[in-house]
Design a protein around this motif. Structure first.
Motif, PDB file in Angstrom:
ATOM      1  N   GLU A  66       0.887  -1.019   0.095  1.00  0.00           N
ATOM      2  CA  GLU A  66       0.002  -0.126   0.159  1.00  0.00           C
ATOM      3  C   GLU A  66       0.879   1.087  -0.044  1.00  0.00           C
ATOM      4  O   GLU A  66       1.805   1.383   0.662  1.00  0.00           O
ATOM      5  N   LYS A  68       0.382   5.495  -0.119  1.00  0.00           N
ATOM      6  CA  LYS A  68      -0.529   6.786  -0.011  1.00  0.00           C
ATOM      7  C   LYS A  68       0.293   7.988   0.197  1.00  0.00           C
ATOM      8  O   LYS A  68       1.074   7.919   1.097  1.00  0.00           O
ATOM      9  N   VAL A  91       4.320   1.824  -9.812  1.00  0.00           N
ATOM     10  CA  VAL A  91       3.152   1.015  -9.332  1.00  0.00           C
ATOM     11  C   VAL A  91       2.359   0.267 -10.520  1.00  0.00           C
ATOM     12  O   VAL A  91       2.249  -0.822 -10.079  1.00  0.00           O
ATOM     13  N   ILE A  97       1.365  -4.347  -5.199  1.00  0.00           N
ATOM     14  CA  ILE A  97       0.607  -3.211  -4.373  1.00  0.00           C
ATOM     15  C   ILE A  97      -1.103  -3.304  -4.735  1.00  0.00           C
ATOM     16  O   ILE A  97      -1.260  -3.434  -5.899  1.00  0.00           O
ATOM     17  N   PHE A 100      -2.983   2.236  -4.112  1.00  0.00           N
ATOM     18  CA  PHE A 100      -2.355   3.335  -4.398  1.00  0.00           C
ATOM     19  C   PHE A 100      -3.025   4.437  -4.281  1.00  0.00           C
ATOM     20  O   PHE A 100      -4.239   4.742  -4.924  1.00  0.00           O
TER      21      PHE A 100
END
Length: 117
Positions: A66, A68, A91, A97, A100
């Motif tokens: 993850e 952010k 990504v 992942i 995002f």
């Protein structure tokens, strides 16, 4: 890793690279507030390598689940745009992942809006 970084000036790409190099990082939440984003590269070859390294680092990271990021800045949209492009490309190439989020707030534009009579 949950970070809040407030500085007058910083190279955002290098900050993210340093955080991603933490061993076994699974979650990265980064809130940044900068007056200026700077590019510490001294020439165009290093400049390009830094962004390529960020993209590759994200794409090859097998533990990151993850990410952010919230970036608030008052200037240098070109540097920010290159970092954002590298983040998205990295990504896209990453298989692990699952979440995002990227928010960019241009504080200069916001201050210009508040000056409208």
């Amino acid at each position: 890793c949950y970070c809040v970084l407030k500085k007058n000036s910083v190279d955002l790409c290098l900050v993210i690279l340093q955080l991603l190099n933490l061993p076994l990082i699974k979650v990265l939440h980064l809130l940044t507030v900068f007056l200026k984003l700077r590019d510490d590269s001294t020439n165009s070859i290093l400049h390009t390598d830094k962004y390529s390294e960020l993209e590759t680092c994200i794409a090859m990271n097998s533990t990151l689940l993850e990410m952010k990021l919230q970036v608030e800045s008052k200037d240098n949209p070109t540097v920010t745009q290159k970092t954002i492009t590298s983040l998205i490309n990295g990504v896209t190439g990453n298989k692990t992942i699952t979440s995002f989020s990227l928010v960019f707030i241009d504080l200069q534009s916001l201050s210009d809006v508040t000056k409208i009579p």
